[in-house]
Design a protein around this motif. Structure first.
Motif, PDB file in Angstrom:
ATOM      1  N   PHE A   1       0.833  -1.193   0.000  1.00 20.60           N
ATOM      2  CA  PHE A   1       0.000   0.000   0.000  1.00 20.60           C
ATOM      3  C   PHE A   1       0.870   1.246   0.000  1.00 20.60           C
ATOM      4  CE2 PHE A   1       0.241  -1.020   4.594  1.00 20.60           C
ATOM      5  CZ  PHE A   1       0.685   0.194   5.127  1.00 20.60           C
ATOM      6  N   ALA A   2       0.292   2.322  -0.533  1.00 21.06           N
ATOM      7  CA  ALA A   2       0.941   3.635  -0.537  1.00 21.06           C
ATOM      8  C   ALA A   2       0.007   4.619   0.146  1.00 21.06           C
ATOM      9  CB  ALA A   2       1.225   4.084  -1.963  1.00 21.06           C
ATOM     10  N   VAL A   3       0.592   5.542   0.908  1.00 24.02           N
ATOM     11  CA  VAL A   3      -0.174   6.587   1.588  1.00 24.02           C
ATOM     12  C   VAL A   3       0.175   7.918   0.926  1.00 24.02           C
ATOM     13  CG1 VAL A   3      -0.626   7.741   3.781  1.00 24.02           C
ATOM     14  CG2 VAL A   3      -0.053   5.291   3.761  1.00 24.02           C
ATOM     15  N   LEU A   4      -0.855   8.586   0.429  1.00 24.31           N
ATOM     16  CA  LEU A   4      -0.689   9.885  -0.217  1.00 24.31           C
ATOM     17  C   LEU A   4      -1.546  10.912   0.496  1.00 24.31           C
ATOM     18  CD1 LEU A   4      -1.207   7.675  -2.940  1.00 24.31           C
ATOM     19  CD2 LEU A   4       0.229   9.519  -3.755  1.00 24.31           C
ATOM     20  N   SER A   5      -1.168  12.181   0.376  1.00 27.61           N
ATOM     21  CA  SER A   5      -2.008  13.239   0.934  1.00 27.61           C
ATOM     22  C   SER A   5      -2.113  14.367  -0.082  1.00 27.61           C
ATOM     23  CB  SER A   5      -1.464  13.747   2.265  1.00 27.61           C
ATOM     24  OG  SER A   5      -0.239  14.395   2.068  1.00 27.61           O
ATOM     25  N   PHE A   6      -3.217  15.081  -0.003  1.00 28.19           N
ATOM     26  CA  PHE A   6      -3.412  16.264  -0.831  1.00 28.19           C
ATOM     27  C   PHE A   6      -4.387  17.173  -0.110  1.00 28.19           C
ATOM     28  CE2 PHE A   6      -7.230  14.109  -1.971  1.00 28.19           C
ATOM     29  CZ  PHE A   6      -8.110  15.052  -2.505  1.00 28.19           C
ATOM     30  N   THR A   7      -4.435  18.423  -0.549  1.00 29.95           N
ATOM     31  CA  THR A   7      -5.354  19.394   0.035  1.00 29.95           C
ATOM     32  C   THR A   7      -6.285  19.889  -1.066  1.00 29.95           C
ATOM     33  OG1 THR A   7      -3.670  20.070   1.612  1.00 29.95           O
ATOM     34  CG2 THR A   7      -5.507  21.577   1.289  1.00 29.95           C
ATOM     35  N   GLY A   8      -7.561  19.971  -0.735  1.00 28.95           N
ATOM     36  CA  GLY A   8      -8.549  20.466  -1.687  1.00 28.95           C
ATOM     37  C   GLY A   8      -9.739  19.535  -1.742  1.00 28.95           C
ATOM     38  N   PRO A   9     -10.744  19.900  -2.524  1.00 26.85           N
ATOM     39  CA  PRO A   9     -11.909  19.029  -2.663  1.00 26.85           C
ATOM     40  C   PRO A   9     -11.539  17.768  -3.450  1.00 26.85           C
ATOM     41  CG  PRO A   9     -12.106  20.930  -4.129  1.00 26.85           C
ATOM     42  CD  PRO A   9     -10.872  21.139  -3.303  1.00 26.85           C
ATOM     43  N   TRP A  10     -12.318  16.714  -3.235  1.00 25.19           N
ATOM     44  CA  TRP A  10     -12.060  15.450  -3.937  1.00 25.19           C
ATOM     45  C   TRP A  10     -12.125  15.629  -5.454  1.00 25.19           C
ATOM     46  CZ3 TRP A  10      -9.743  11.481  -1.879  1.00 25.19           C
ATOM     47  CH2 TRP A  10      -9.768  11.334  -0.496  1.00 25.19           C
ATOM     48  N   LYS A  11     -12.952  16.525  -5.920  1.00 27.52           N
ATOM     49  CA  LYS A  11     -13.063  16.760  -7.365  1.00 27.52           C
ATOM     50  C   LYS A  11     -11.774  17.328  -7.949  1.00 27.52           C
ATOM     51  CE  LYS A  11     -18.078  17.467  -7.706  1.00 27.52           C
ATOM     52  NZ  LYS A  11     -18.360  16.089  -7.696  1.00 27.52           N
ATOM     53  N   SER A  12     -10.893  17.876  -7.080  1.00 27.15           N
ATOM     54  CA  SER A  12      -9.631  18.451  -7.565  1.00 27.15           C
ATOM     55  C   SER A  12      -8.501  17.423  -7.617  1.00 27.15           C
ATOM     56  CB  SER A  12      -9.208  19.636  -6.696  1.00 27.15           C
ATOM     57  OG  SER A  12      -8.750  19.194  -5.428  1.00 27.15           O
ATOM     58  N   LEU A  13      -8.779  16.174  -7.233  1.00 27.15           N
ATOM     59  CA  LEU A  13      -7.744  15.145  -7.280  1.00 27.15           C
ATOM     60  C   LEU A  13      -7.388  14.873  -8.739  1.00 27.15           C
ATOM     61  CD1 LEU A  13      -6.065  13.145  -5.573  1.00 27.15           C
ATOM     62  CD2 LEU A  13      -7.881  11.474  -5.976  1.00 27.15           C
ATOM     63  N   GLU A  14      -6.130  15.083  -9.061  1.00 25.14           N
ATOM     64  CA  GLU A  14      -5.667  14.901 -10.433  1.00 25.14           C
ATOM     65  C   GLU A  14      -4.173  14.612 -10.397  1.00 25.14           C
ATOM     66  OE1 GLU A  14      -4.771  19.477 -11.745  1.00 25.14           O
ATOM     67  OE2 GLU A  14      -6.802  18.731 -12.051  1.00 25.14           O
ATOM     68  N   PRO A  15      -3.579  14.238 -11.544  1.00 24.33           N
ATOM     69  CA  PRO A  15      -2.154  13.912 -11.566  1.00 24.33           C
ATOM     70  C   PRO A  15      -1.282  15.006 -10.951  1.00 24.33           C
ATOM     71  CG  PRO A  15      -3.170  13.227 -13.609  1.00 24.33           C
ATOM     72  CD  PRO A  15      -4.217  13.998 -12.845  1.00 24.33           C
ATOM     73  N   GLY A  16      -0.348  14.569 -10.103  1.00 17.07           N
ATOM     74  CA  GLY A  16       0.661  15.443  -9.538  1.00 17.07           C
ATOM     75  C   GLY A  16       0.277  16.257  -8.321  1.00 17.07           C
ATOM     76  N   VAL A  17      -0.970  16.161  -7.831  1.00 22.59           N
ATOM     77  CA  VAL A  17      -1.392  17.027  -6.720  1.00 22.59           C
ATOM     78  C   VAL A  17      -1.070  16.463  -5.336  1.00 22.59           C
ATOM     79  CG1 VAL A  17      -3.257  18.056  -8.081  1.00 22.59           C
ATOM     80  CG2 VAL A  17      -3.771  16.155  -6.521  1.00 22.59           C
ATOM     81  N   ALA A  18      -0.669  15.215  -5.252  1.00 27.08           N
ATOM     82  CA  ALA A  18      -0.493  14.576  -3.947  1.00 27.08           C
ATOM     83  C   ALA A  18       0.987  14.420  -3.585  1.00 27.08           C
ATOM     84  CB  ALA A  18      -1.172  13.212  -3.940  1.00 27.08           C
ATOM     85  N   THR A  19       1.200  14.193  -2.295  1.00 27.33           N
ATOM     86  CA  THR A  19       2.521  13.867  -1.766  1.00 27.33           C
ATOM     87  C   THR A  19       2.507  12.407  -1.329  1.00 27.33           C
ATOM     88  OG1 THR A  19       2.853  16.121  -0.994  1.00 27.33           O
ATOM     89  CG2 THR A  19       4.219  14.412   0.032  1.00 27.33           C
ATOM     90  N   LEU A  20       3.481  11.643  -1.800  1.00 30.09           N
ATOM     91  CA  LEU A  20       3.638  10.254  -1.375  1.00 30.09           C
ATOM     92  C   LEU A  20       4.301  10.277  -0.010  1.00 30.09           C
ATOM     93  CD1 LEU A  20       3.475   7.212  -2.038  1.00 30.09           C
ATOM     94  CD2 LEU A  20       5.684   7.457  -3.195  1.00 30.09           C
TER      95      LEU A  20
END
Length: 172
Positions: free
Chosen positions: A145-164
């Protein structure tokens, strides 16, 4: 939950499956897979994350992986069995995650390769420490498994927005 607060996504590949003479969708876990699924559940519990939602493929091996992993959790999140996760591309998985209500913070997705690994690589615009190198060295074996985080609404989830942030795979 505010969209300004960080969200976590755990992308979890099903544990090792057996190869009986059944359709791919109906393949159960192998004995090794049952052991690794429980260990992955313990590792996720140790991470300190609490999940609001689990999205699980409808395949037998993913449902069995989830059933064994969640037994290790102090609190069982709402679980949705989603047909679209089976055999999904990274783009299709993003579409499923984009539908998550914004009041939910942390989501666990239990799926299949190559989609889960591909999605991890696509979302991770950055990584903490040596996490990306560890994942590159091991790939994404069964029960990883991998744990990622991002900030913003779920609709904004797109390539490159998260931190592994973290990665785990069972011992060979």
């Amino acid at each position: 939950m505010s969209v300004a607060e960080p969200r976590s996504i755990v992308l979890f590949r099903h544990a090792k499956a057996d190869w009986p003479p059944v359709s791919d969708h109906e393949r159960p876990l192998a004995e090794r897979g049952r052991k690794d699924a429980a260990e992955a559940g313990r590792r996720l519990t140790d991470s300190g994350l609490s999940f609001d939602l689990a999205l699980c493929s409808t395949a037998v091996r993913t449902r069995e992986t989830w059933k064994l992993a969640v037994q290790e959790f102090p609190h069982r999140p709402k679980t949705v069995y989603e047909e679209r996760i089976y055999d999904a591309s990274p783009g299709e998985l993003i579409a499923v995650l984009n539908e998550t209500p914004d009041d939910l913070g942390n989501v666990l997705l239990i799926g299949h390769n190559p989609g889960v690994q591909g999605l991890t690589e696509i979302l991770a615009g950055s990584a903490e420490g040596d996490v990306r190198e560890r994942m590159a060295g091991r790939g994404f074996p069964a029960a990883a498994f991998a744990v990622l985080s991002f900030t913003g609404p779920w609709k904004s989830l797109e390539p490159g927005v998260a931190t592994l942030r973290d990665y785990w795979a069972p011992a060979d």
